[in-house]
Design a protein around this motif. Structure first.
Motif, PDB file in Angstrom:
ATOM      1  N   TYR A   1       0.864  -1.179   0.000  1.00 11.17           N
ATOM      2  CA  TYR A   1       0.000   0.000   0.000  1.00 11.17           C
ATOM      3  C   TYR A   1       0.899   1.226   0.000  1.00 11.17           C
ATOM      4  O   TYR A   1       1.692   1.433   0.918  1.00 11.17           O
TER       5      TYR A   1
ATOM      6  N   PRO B   1       0.563   5.143  -0.088  1.00 15.64           N
ATOM      7  CA  PRO B   1      -0.309   6.324  -0.073  1.00 15.64           C
ATOM      8  C   PRO B   1       0.313   7.485  -0.845  1.00 15.64           C
ATOM      9  O   PRO B   1       1.541   7.610  -0.907  1.00 15.64           O
TER      10      PRO B   1
ATOM     11  N   ASN C   1      -1.570  13.140   3.224  1.00 13.59           N
ATOM     12  CA  ASN C   1      -1.974  11.750   3.435  1.00 13.59           C
ATOM     13  C   ASN C   1      -0.837  10.865   3.926  1.00 13.59           C
ATOM     14  O   ASN C   1      -1.033  10.011   4.789  1.00 13.59           O
TER      15      ASN C   1
ATOM     16  N   SER D   1      -5.519   2.717   5.589  1.00 14.14           N
ATOM     17  CA  SER D   1      -6.326   3.722   4.887  1.00 14.14           C
ATOM     18  C   SER D   1      -7.452   4.252   5.771  1.00 14.14           C
ATOM     19  O   SER D   1      -8.136   5.208   5.403  1.00 14.14           O
TER      20      SER D   1
END
Length: 249
Positions: free
Chosen positions: A45, A47, A69, A105
């Motif tokens: 993942y 971001p 983020n 997330s």
């Protein structure tokens, strides 16, 4: 008001509040650089920020004010995913569900909340860290003016250290701190001190601004109730924020 919607970045302040409980501060520096995290399923993942840029070492004050983020994800990774649902549940949000399904997330709003609950949670920040329970009816009288019902407010529990609530409010009301992302004098800036945070989902379906003074809290969701993504390229800073600004004024 009662529909479940993804809050986007409007959930971030509670990640930062949880980190401040664990010894972090607005002056703590974290690197805003590309980084891959491994999910529970073993997938990577990565971001990205709203502006598709990385900003190097930034303070948590700047990171929250500018809604970066990468720093929010890095911060939740450091304090543990469970820290966020634990924090928002104290403020009355019970709809996050299985956090394992969301992973890191979660701090970017990869869950669902109700506008009423999220606004009440921000009201808790405005109240110095006390939980605020919404109610709809203040009083009821009959045709002769006789009082039939009067709401009796209960003493609300302190769910967050008031010093941490103050720090979050100070960051969210700092127009200079958010200037790199939003510019000076954006729709989040009022002629009096007010804290505010926007939120936008990645598919543009949900557009949020929630903000407050000690006396007034306003939460705005903008979108299409059937989930249509007609608000392409309209983030909370250019949509719901204008409604929030007008109501606050």
């Amino acid at each position: 008001v009662l529909a479940l919607r993804q809050p986007g970045s409007a959930l971030k302040p509670f990640t930062y509040a949880a980190s401040f409980e664990r010894g972090y501060s607005p002056a703590t520096m974290l690197p805003d650089v590309e980084m891959a995290f491994t999910s529970r399923e073993g997938e990577l993942y990565v971001p990205i920020n709203y502006d598709n840029k990385y900003h190097g070492p930034v303070s948590l004050r700047t990171a929250l004010a500018c809604s970066y983020n990468v720093v929010a994800v890095r911060l939740l990774d450091r304090i543990g995913i469970q820290a966020l649902p634990d924090m928002v549940q104290r403020f009355g949000i019970q709809s996050l569900g299985d956090i394992g399904r969301h992973g890191l997330s979660l701090t970017l709003g990869g869950c669902e909340v109700r506008l009423l609950d999220l606004t009440a949670a921000y009201a808790g920040l405005a109240a110095g860290g006390k939980r605020v329970t919404p109610y709809m009816i203040e009083r009821v009288t009959d045709g002769q003016g006789q009082l039939l019902y009067q709401h009796q407010p209960a003493e609300q529990p302190q769910v967050l250290d008031e010093r941490i609530a103050y720090l979050i409010s100070d960051i969210l009301s700092d127009d200079q701190a958010r200037a790199p992302a939003f510019g000076e004098g954006s729709a989040l800036h009022l002629p009096f001190a007010a804290a505010a945070k926007t939120g936008t989902t990645t598919d543009w379906r949900d557009n949020w601004t929630v903000g407050y003074t000690p006396q007034l809290v306003v939460g705005v969701w903008q979108g299409n109730k059937d989930g249509d993504d007609y608000m392409i390229n309209t983030p909370g800073s250019r949509g719901a924020s204008y409604i929030w600004h007008a109501v606050m004024e």
